[in-house]
Scaffold this active site. Structure first.
Site, short mmCIF file in Angstrom:
data_model
loop_
_atom_site.label_atom_id
_atom_site.label_comp_id
_atom_site.label_asym_id
_atom_site.label_seq_id
_atom_site.Cartn_x
_atom_site.Cartn_y
_atom_site.Cartn_z
N ARG A 82 0.82 -1.21 0.00
CA ARG A 82 0.00 0.00 0.00
C ARG A 82 0.86 1.26 0.00
O ARG A 82 0.40 2.32 -0.42
CB ARG A 82 -0.99 -0.03 1.17
CG ARG A 82 -1.98 -1.17 1.01
CD ARG A 82 -3.06 -1.36 2.02
NE ARG A 82 -2.94 -0.77 3.32
CZ ARG A 82 -3.97 -0.57 4.14
NH1 ARG A 82 -5.19 -0.92 3.76
NH2 ARG A 82 -3.79 -0.05 5.32
N GLU A 133 7.77 -10.79 14.55
CA GLU A 133 7.37 -11.41 15.81
C GLU A 133 7.64 -12.91 15.78
O GLU A 133 8.13 -13.49 16.74
CB GLU A 133 5.89 -11.14 16.07
CG GLU A 133 5.44 -11.58 17.44
CD GLU A 133 4.01 -11.18 17.73
OE1 GLU A 133 3.50 -11.62 18.76
OE2 GLU A 133 3.41 -10.42 16.94
#
Length: 176
Positions: free
Chosen positions: A65, A102
């Protein structure tokens, strides 16, 4: 012509709705589709992002994006655009940086030679969350010898403190 911060925030609130529990439970997704569909609102946002970007030689946009905003900001500034892509998406020789997520790691790339030593760059993305990808893009630009003048995002999720991961000036048009 320009809008003040409160008007800009109201415009973003009105054109970027929050979608709860998408793509998974607990996530608040910021849908930029209505903003992209509104040419006047999109133009206002691009103007603000370009102003925050500063005087640069090139704009880097982070997949995916960030491409939408980055190309428009580059056009507004009258400079070139370089896509920052996930590994394996660009043909030919690339410059790359790997970074931790993560759970696991990721790699981003730019075409070799697309960002050169001494260039002043702005890095553009849509949302700043934990800051890992944007921090890696800063590192990648510097690895190419560029000076990172700014990082600019449409929206910052302040509670995630991603700004702290970025070793460069960071501007967000709207913070939640």
């Amino acid at each position: 012509m320009g809008q003040g911060p409160a008007q800009l925030e109201a415009l973003i609130d009105a054109t970027v709705p929050t979608v709860a529990d998408w793509p998974e439970p607990g996530v608040l997704f910021r849908d930029i589709s209505p903003l992209l569909a509104d040419p006047a609102a999109f133009d206002t946002v691009v103007q603000a992002m370009a102003a925050a970007g500063g005087e640069v030689d090139v704009v880097l946009g982070v997949e995916a994006r960030g491409f939408l905003f980055g190309v428009a900001v580059a056009q507004r500034l009258g400079v070139g655009f370089v896509p920052v892509r996930k590994a394996g998406k660009l043909p030919g020789v690339t410059e790359s940086v790997s970074y931790d997520l993560e759970y696991g790691s990721a790699t981003i790339e730019v075409p070799a030679g697309a960002v050169t030593a001494g260039q002043r760059v702005a890095i553009v993305d849509d949302v700043l969350a934990t800051g890992g990808t944007l921090a890696a893009a800063v590192k990648l630009a510097r690895r190419c010898g560029a000076e990172v003048i700014s990082t600019v995002v449409l929206i910052e999720i302040a509670a995630l403190k991603g700004r702290h991961a970025i070793d460069a000036p960071c501007a967000a048009l709207r913070s939640y």
